[in-house]
Write an enzyme that holds these catalytic residues in place. Structure first.
Site, short mmCIF file in Angstrom:
data_model
loop_
_atom_site.label_atom_id
_atom_site.label_comp_id
_atom_site.label_asym_id
_atom_site.label_seq_id
_atom_site.Cartn_x
_atom_site.Cartn_y
_atom_site.Cartn_z
N ARG A 144 -16.08 -76.99 58.88
CA ARG A 144 -17.50 -77.32 58.88
C ARG A 144 -18.29 -76.03 59.06
NH1 ARG A 144 -16.86 -81.31 56.48
NH2 ARG A 144 -17.42 -83.42 57.02
N HIS A 150 -17.58 -76.23 48.97
CA HIS A 150 -17.12 -77.42 49.72
C HIS A 150 -16.14 -78.25 48.89
CE1 HIS A 150 -18.26 -80.37 53.15
NE2 HIS A 150 -17.05 -80.65 52.70
C1 OXD Z 1 -15.03 -84.81 54.59
C2 OXD Z 1 -15.54 -83.78 53.66
O1 OXD Z 1 -15.42 -84.81 55.76
O2 OXD Z 1 -15.35 -83.92 52.43
O3 OXD Z 1 -14.23 -85.66 54.16
O4 OXD Z 1 -16.17 -82.82 54.09
#
Ligand code: OXD
Length: 311
Positions: free
Chosen positions: A223, A275
């Site tokens: 994250r 991402h």
């Molecule tokens: C998840 C993401 O949390 O794709 O699944 O970031």
């Protein structure tokens, strides 16, 4: 039973859930309000506030991803409804590939060879021993565990870190503040796979980056909020002058999409992916959600997220 689905592919999800539960009403969040309301379950990724606010008799909310930070931050999330999240619905294997690629990128010196190539410079560098390349993995949930063990199987000494004590074959598991310091002090590559919670936000700050060995690399597919981005930029040094850190492979950012003017884009020792380290595999995720709904309907609440812990 009524299920309302909200994500970027709701029609496919509705078809699969309808086939699994033929007598249920399965609709997307686009359905008229009178059809959507009175749902038993929401199956959602980053739902709008109104979708949570209008429901009155929910038995469960299923988060269609592994990270629950966006859902837990939603001001309309009801406090008394269990939240269930995807737990490695097939994301762990691609995540392990991504991290292994990142570790090998630095371990095999591809960052340096990139630079040499731009100067047409032929200069083989010595290959370090894997035993001298400890990898730190912060976060040993379902995905972090798999990644740590895959790195160990690839021959790297692996130090894992989690909030509470854990045991994992082949991984030197640490916990607590002292444990974190021990991992940081050794990690040639640091992998961050923690959830975004009040405790982890900004965890990798200037002080902790300075605890890494000089020339260490950072790989963050977890994250964006885990990392203080300006401290990271300082630690990477500017332009041609390397700093304490050798480089970073980043998949997640405090703001996504990463804004055009963010200096990380242009940094010569940063590699960016959008991402995409471990996209949720649709079939695995649908199967997991169907199992969750069967459990609910059989009166057994699947393992719920602890909102205080944030995961
Ligand atoms: C998840 C993401 O949390 O794709 O699944 O970031």
């Amino acid at each position: 039973m009524k299920i309302v689905v909200h994500n970027d592919n709701p029609d496919r999800w509705c078809r699969a859930l309808q086939a699994a539960f033929p007598r249920a009403t399965v609709v997307t969040a686009e359905a008229p309000a009178e059809v959507r309301r009175g749902a038993d379950y929401l199956a959602v990724w980053q739902p709008p506030e109104w979708l949570l606010a209008e429901q009155t008799q929910l038995k469960g909310i299923i988060n269609l991803g592994a990270g629950v930070d966006a859902l837990l931050d939603n001001p309309e999330l009801p406090a008394d409804v269990p939240v269930i999240k995807l737990r490695d619905a097939g994301m762990a294997a691609p995540m392990a590939d991504y991290v292994l690629y990142g570790v090998l990128h630095f371990y095999r010196g591809f960052d340096g060879y990139d630079h040499q190539q731009q100067q047409a410079r032929w200069a083989p560098q010595p290959l370090p021993d894997k035993a001298d390349w400890p990898v730190g993995v912060l976060g040993l949930g379902a995905i972090g565990r798999h990644v740590a063990q895959a790195l160990a199987e690839a021959g790297f000494p692996v130090l894992g870190w989690s909030r509470s004590a854990k045991h994992l074959d082949g991984v030197d598991c640490r916990h607590g503040e002292d444990g974190l310091d021990a991992v940081l002090a050794q990690a040639q590559s640091l992998v961050t796979l923690l959830p975004d919670t009040a405790d982890t936000r900004g965890l990798i700050n200037a002080e902790r980056l300075a605890k890494l060995p000089p020339g260490a690399s950072l790989i963050n597919p977890g994250r964006g909020a885990l990392i203080d981005e300006s401290a990271l930029l300082d630690a990477l040094g500017d332009g041609d002058t390397p700093g304490h850190l050798r480089g970073a492979l980043l998949d997640v950012f405090s703001t996504e999409p990463l804004p055009d003017d963010n200096p990380l884009w242009q940094h010569p020792r940063v590699w960016i992916t959008p991402h995409t380290s471990a996209p949720t595999p649709l079939d695995g995720a649908i199967d997991q959600v169907i199992r969750y709904l069967h459990s609910f309907e059989a009166g057994k609440t699947p393992t719920a997220v602890n909102p205080d812990a944030g995961y």
